[in-house]
Design a protein around this motif. Structure first.
Motif, PDB file in Angstrom:
ATOM      1  N   ARG A 124      81.237  64.132  -3.685  1.00  0.00           N
ATOM      2  CA  ARG A 124      82.201  64.255  -2.565  1.00  0.00           C
ATOM      3  C   ARG A 124      81.524  64.109  -1.195  1.00  0.00           C
ATOM      4  NH1 ARG A 124      85.118  63.902  -6.596  1.00  0.00           N
ATOM      5  NH2 ARG A 124      86.521  65.518  -7.356  1.00  0.00           N
ATOM      6  N   ILE A 156      77.751  55.453  -8.442  1.00  0.00           N
ATOM      7  CA  ILE A 156      78.925  55.295  -9.313  1.00  0.00           C
ATOM      8  C   ILE A 156      79.443  53.868  -9.168  1.00  0.00           C
ATOM      9  CG2 ILE A 156      81.293  56.102  -9.768  1.00  0.00           C
ATOM     10  CD1 ILE A 156      80.460  58.802  -8.584  1.00  0.00           C
ATOM     11  N   CYS A 214      77.298  54.423  -2.589  1.00  0.00           N
ATOM     12  CA  CYS A 214      77.430  55.694  -3.317  1.00  0.00           C
ATOM     13  C   CYS A 214      76.049  56.299  -3.632  1.00  0.00           C
ATOM     14  CB  CYS A 214      78.208  55.493  -4.620  1.00  0.00           C
ATOM     15  SG  CYS A 214      78.325  57.024  -5.562  1.00  0.00           S
ATOM     16  N   PRO A 215      75.781  57.523  -3.162  1.00  0.00           N
ATOM     17  CA  PRO A 215      74.441  58.091  -3.360  1.00  0.00           C
ATOM     18  C   PRO A 215      74.128  58.406  -4.819  1.00  0.00           C
ATOM     19  CG  PRO A 215      75.913  59.724  -2.407  1.00  0.00           C
ATOM     20  CD  PRO A 215      76.660  58.431  -2.410  1.00  0.00           C
ATOM     21  N   VAL A 216      75.166  58.526  -5.666  1.00  0.00           N
ATOM     22  CA  VAL A 216      74.894  58.780  -7.087  1.00  0.00           C
ATOM     23  C   VAL A 216      75.217  57.541  -7.931  1.00  0.00           C
ATOM     24  CG1 VAL A 216      74.893  61.296  -7.228  1.00  0.00           C
ATOM     25  CG2 VAL A 216      77.050  60.103  -7.094  1.00  0.00           C
ATOM     26  N   ILE A 236      82.115  52.143  -8.817  1.00  0.00           N
ATOM     27  CA  ILE A 236      83.541  52.358  -8.509  1.00  0.00           C
ATOM     28  C   ILE A 236      84.410  51.143  -8.861  1.00  0.00           C
ATOM     29  CG2 ILE A 236      85.181  52.887  -6.629  1.00  0.00           C
ATOM     30  CD1 ILE A 236      82.940  54.617  -5.389  1.00  0.00           C
ATOM     31  N   ILE A 285      87.701  63.396   3.100  1.00  0.00           N
ATOM     32  CA  ILE A 285      87.189  64.535   2.338  1.00  0.00           C
ATOM     33  C   ILE A 285      86.052  65.264   3.066  1.00  0.00           C
ATOM     34  CG2 ILE A 285      87.981  63.723   0.090  1.00  0.00           C
ATOM     35  CD1 ILE A 285      85.298  62.693  -0.574  1.00  0.00           C
ATOM     36  N   ILE A 305      87.128  56.738  -4.237  1.00  0.00           N
ATOM     37  CA  ILE A 305      86.987  57.760  -5.298  1.00  0.00           C
ATOM     38  C   ILE A 305      88.327  58.453  -5.539  1.00  0.00           C
ATOM     39  CG2 ILE A 305      86.156  59.607  -3.727  1.00  0.00           C
ATOM     40  CD1 ILE A 305      85.058  59.013  -7.392  1.00  0.00           C
ATOM     41  N   GLY A 312      81.950  61.382   0.688  1.00  0.00           N
ATOM     42  CA  GLY A 312      82.906  60.672   1.546  1.00  0.00           C
ATOM     43  C   GLY A 312      82.425  59.315   2.040  1.00  0.00           C
ATOM     44  N   ALA A 313      81.211  58.898   1.649  1.00  0.00           N
ATOM     45  CA  ALA A 313      80.683  57.635   2.185  1.00  0.00           C
ATOM     46  C   ALA A 313      81.505  56.425   1.729  1.00  0.00           C
ATOM     47  CB  ALA A 313      79.223  57.463   1.769  1.00  0.00           C
TER      48      ALA A 313
END
Ligand code: SF4
Length: 474
Positions: free
Chosen positions: A315, A376, A372-374, A378, A153, A342, A317-318
């Motif tokens: 988005r 999430i 994940c920088p936010v 996952i 992405i 994601i 992409g990490a």
């Protein structure tokens, strides 16, 4: 709508990708480079974790108030002279954009990098209408020349080496072969420059949309987003409903973390703040600006208390770069425009049940959650989707080989409840497999276990020692 292969195709495409050693080498080296750069810029920026907390908080709050923020954004955009169109699905969005381009008599369409326009299959819709749409991000331009989709992405051409690109340019442009990145970039740059100068219709994605000021923020490294949004007379910004955040001051938190996790940069080279079409006295900018706000399954994600967290995604992409599955099979094997962890979450919701098998394409190792920088969660969402899939009305039909493995896993789960049996089996396996081991590893496992060692070595089982707590007092 982007095509998603059925489970059998995914199984076949991932097996083929796994057997491609050259692809694995390229993916490993590019992902490792990204992660090294990220580790370095993160270490140089002590407030990183605080910024991450702030971004998580702002996004969670924005998603909880999405309806109000979208109303506010729409009315501010209209105040600034933009035309806003809400698209329920991919078709509505691409139909609107293509009809607009036709009504303007557009001949040369330029596109800045945008995963949302990939999601709505905009290039195909333009092609069907006889309009040439050129991707202007270098990676996207390369994959478009190859007739492929992006495989990552953030870095669409991650699956290609500079030699592959050199060959492609020789084939397509008839130039002398070179694998020097500077020369290849200069070639693409001069061709794209001419395309920009002739463009009459521009399309980009949106990274963040500020409800308070109707500012659309486009983050990129090559200037293609800026040129696509300012040079043509008509400009269309395409965004998912989840891109809205409340205030202008919020965006700095995201800019601090996005470039660091995405590309290992402190900041991307271009951060454009777009606030409507050209006004009187402005030297440049489009005469007309449209904003397409896309739902396409996001509302149903919002309605699910577990899934809605995935709408926090920025988005970067990490999670793809750290994922042991993505790093071995690459993006094309997923068959979705959104690959990796994601992608395995959003694809079943955006593209329907055909992508329902993707949540199973994970080891649940948790590396994606950590990076994940936010923030999430996952793995939790993947488990939730697996549960929904297996308890739904139409459970997936897996290829026979996978079904056998699933039955085996179920049997193992039952056996694992009896520690004595497991210890006895371990002892037996250690004894039987000892002659096949080399330096503590098995290169090839016998019988039905042979699949394990097709692509990796297996550590030799050792006799299990009973834990201290289970031993009788001496
Ligand atoms: S889930 Fe997190 S790590 Fe993955 S792309 Fe989205 S923001 Fe980045």
């Amino acid at each position: 709508m982007a095509e998603i292969p059925k489970a059998r195709d995914f199984f076949e495409s991932s097996s083929a990708a796994l057997a491609d050693h050259e692809l694995r080498r390229k993916l490993e080296s590019a992902s490792a480079r990204h992660l090294d750069h990220f580790a370095q810029v993160k270490a140089e920026f002590p407030p990183y974790d605080d910024e991450r907390d702030a971004a998580h908080r702002i996004k969670t709050n924005a998603i909880a108030h999405l309806d109000e923020l979208l109303i506010q954004l729409t009315s501010k955009l209209e105040e600034r002279g933009c035309k806003v169109f809400f698209a329920e699905d991919a078709k509505q969005a691409s139909d609107y954009i293509v009809a607009l381009a036709k009504s303007k008599g557009a001949k040369n369409v330029v596109k800045g990098k945008s995963m949302t326009t990939e999601e709505i299959d905009l290039n195909d819709a333009f092609a069907k209408a006889g309009i040439d749409a050129i991707e202007t991000d270098l990676g996207e331009y390369i994959v478009q020349l190859r007739g492929e989709r992006p495989s990552h992405i953030i870095t669409p051409a991650i699956h290609l080496s500079k030699e592959d690109i050199g060959q492609l340019f020789t084939e397509k442009f008839g130039i002398e072969y070179t694998a020097e990145p500077e020369k290849l970039t200069a070639e693409a740059r001069s061709r794209l420059r001419a395309i920009f100068l002739a463009a009459d219709f521009g399309v980009t994605g949106v990274n963040f949309a500020i409800a308070e000021t109707a500012t659309l923020i486009v983050v990129e490294n090559e200037g293609n987003g800026r040129l696509s949004s300012t040079m043509p007379e008509t400009f269309v910004a395409v965004m998912g409903i989840e891109k809205v955040i409340p205030r202008l001051e919020d965006v700095s938190h995201f800019l601090e973390i996005l470039a660091r996790t995405a590309t290992g940069q402190k900041l991307t080279t271009y951060t454009s703040f777009i606030t409507g079409p050209r006004r009187e006295g402005d030297l440049d900018g489009p005469a007309e600006m449209h904003v397409v706000i896309l739902d396409n399954g996001r509302s149903s994600m919002l309605a699910d208390p577990v899934l809605r967290e995935a709408l926090n995604c920025i988005r970067c992409g990490a999670c793809l770069n750290v994922c042991p599955i993505y790093r071995r099979i690459g993006g094309h094997a997923y068959g979705s425009v959104y690959p990796g962890p994601i992608g395995s979450i959003v694809s079943p919701n955006l593209f329907g049940s055909a992508a329902g098998y993707l949540p199973f394409a994970s080891t649940l190792c948790g590396a994606c959650k950590d990076i994940c920088p936010v923030k999430i969660d996952i793995p939790r969402i993947l488990l939730h989707l697996r549960w929904k899939e297996s308890t739904g009305k139409h459970p997936l039909k897996w290829p026979r080989k996978i079904e056998r493995a699933r039955r085996g896993a179920r049997r193992f789960a039952k056996t694992a409840r009896f520690p004595r049996t497991i210890r006895a089996l371990g002892k037996f396996a250690a004894m039987v497999l000892k002659p096949f081991a080399h330096n503590g590893y098995l290169r090839r496992m016998p019988g039905p276990f042979g699949n394990w060692t097709t692509y990796r070595d297996f550590p030799r089982p050792r006799p299990h020692k009973r834990p201290e707590t289970e031993r009788p007092p001496s």
